[in-house]
Write a protein that holds these residues in place. Structure first.
Motif, PDB file in Angstrom:
ATOM      1  N   ALA A  55       0.818  -1.218   0.000  1.00 45.01           N
ATOM      2  CA  ALA A  55       0.000   0.000   0.000  1.00 45.01           C
ATOM      3  C   ALA A  55       0.849   1.263   0.000  1.00 45.01           C
ATOM      4  O   ALA A  55       0.511   2.235  -0.684  1.00 45.01           O
ATOM      5  N   THR A  56       1.944   1.281   0.734  1.00 50.15           N
ATOM      6  CA  THR A  56       2.709   2.526   0.885  1.00 50.15           C
ATOM      7  C   THR A  56       3.511   2.891  -0.361  1.00 50.15           C
ATOM      8  O   THR A  56       3.620   4.057  -0.708  1.00 50.15           O
ATOM      9  N   VAL A  57       4.070   1.925  -1.051  1.00 50.72           N
ATOM     10  CA  VAL A  57       4.898   2.241  -2.220  1.00 50.72           C
ATOM     11  C   VAL A  57       4.090   2.844  -3.365  1.00 50.72           C
ATOM     12  O   VAL A  57       4.438   3.920  -3.862  1.00 50.72           O
ATOM     13  N   PRO A  58       2.999   2.219  -3.832  1.00 50.91           N
ATOM     14  CA  PRO A  58       2.242   2.862  -4.918  1.00 50.91           C
ATOM     15  C   PRO A  58       1.639   4.204  -4.503  1.00 50.91           C
ATOM     16  O   PRO A  58       1.538   5.118  -5.323  1.00 50.91           O
ATOM     17  N   ALA A  59       1.248   4.335  -3.237  1.00 54.95           N
ATOM     18  CA  ALA A  59       0.714   5.617  -2.771  1.00 54.95           C
ATOM     19  C   ALA A  59       1.763   6.716  -2.942  1.00 54.95           C
ATOM     20  O   ALA A  59       1.469   7.812  -3.424  1.00 54.95           O
TER      21      ALA A  59
END
Length: 151
Positions: A55-59
Motif C-alpha cells: 500500500a505505501t509504495v504505490p501511494a
C-alpha cells in the motif's frame, strides 16, 4: 546615510523572503501530494486490505507523479524550463525519497509494531516528513536550481 542602511536591510531581506516563499510553495504542493499519498495508502491498506508495504509504495509513487507537475508549474515556475535532465533528476531523486519513506515506514510499522489504523497513519506521516526534508534540499539544489538553463 539612513536611506542606504534601509536599502541594505531591504536587499538583505530579499533572499530570506525568497526562501520562505519557496518553503511555503513547496509545502502547498507537497501538502497536496501528501493528501493523495494518504488517500491512496488508506484505500489500499484499510479499504482493500493489501499488505502495508504494498500500500505505501504505490501511494508514494502516485503522489510523486502529481508533485512533479506542482513543483514544476507552481513552486519552481520561475526556474528553468522542463528538460530531460530535470525530469530524470526529479524521478531518480524522488525514487530515493520513496525508498527512504518506505524504509522508515517499514521500521515503524513492522519493526516497532505500530500497525493499527491510527499508528500506521502516524508512522506514514513521520516517514513523509523526514523524506520531504531530503526532497526539499535536492529539488531546490539539483532539480530546479536558480541558475539552470534550458537544454
Amino acid at each position: 546615510m539612513t536611506l542606504n542602511v534601509s536599502e541594505e536591510r531591504v536587499a538583505a531581506a530579499r533572499p530570506a523572503r525568497r526562501v520562505v516563499l519557496e518553503v511555503v510553495h513547496f509545502a502547498l504542493v507537497g501538502g497536496s501530494g501528501v493528501a493523495v499519498n494518504f488517500l491512496v495508502f488508506n484505500v489500499l491498506l484499510h479499504g482493500l486490505h493489501l499488505a502495508a508495504m504494498v500500500a505505501t509504495v504505490p501511494a508514494s509513487l502516485i503522489a510523486m507523479g502529481g508533485n512533479y507537475l506542482g513543483f514544476r508549474y507552481v513552486a519552481y515556475r520561475d526556474r528553468a524550463s522542463r528538460t530531460r535532465r530535470q525530469l530524470t533528476l526529479f524521478f531518480v531523486l524522488s525514487t530515493i525519497g520513496v525508498a527512504m519513506e518506505s524504509g522508515l515506514f517499514y521500521v515503524g510499522y513492522h519493526g516497532l509494531g505500530l500497525d493499527g489504523p491510527l499508528e500506521s497513519n502516524a508512522v506514514k506521516a513521520l516517514s513523509i516528513v523526514l523524506a520531504s526534508a531530503f526532497r526539499f534540499l535536492v529539488y531546490r539544489t539539483w532539480v530546479f536550481p536558480h541558475d539552470a538553463r534550458p537544454a
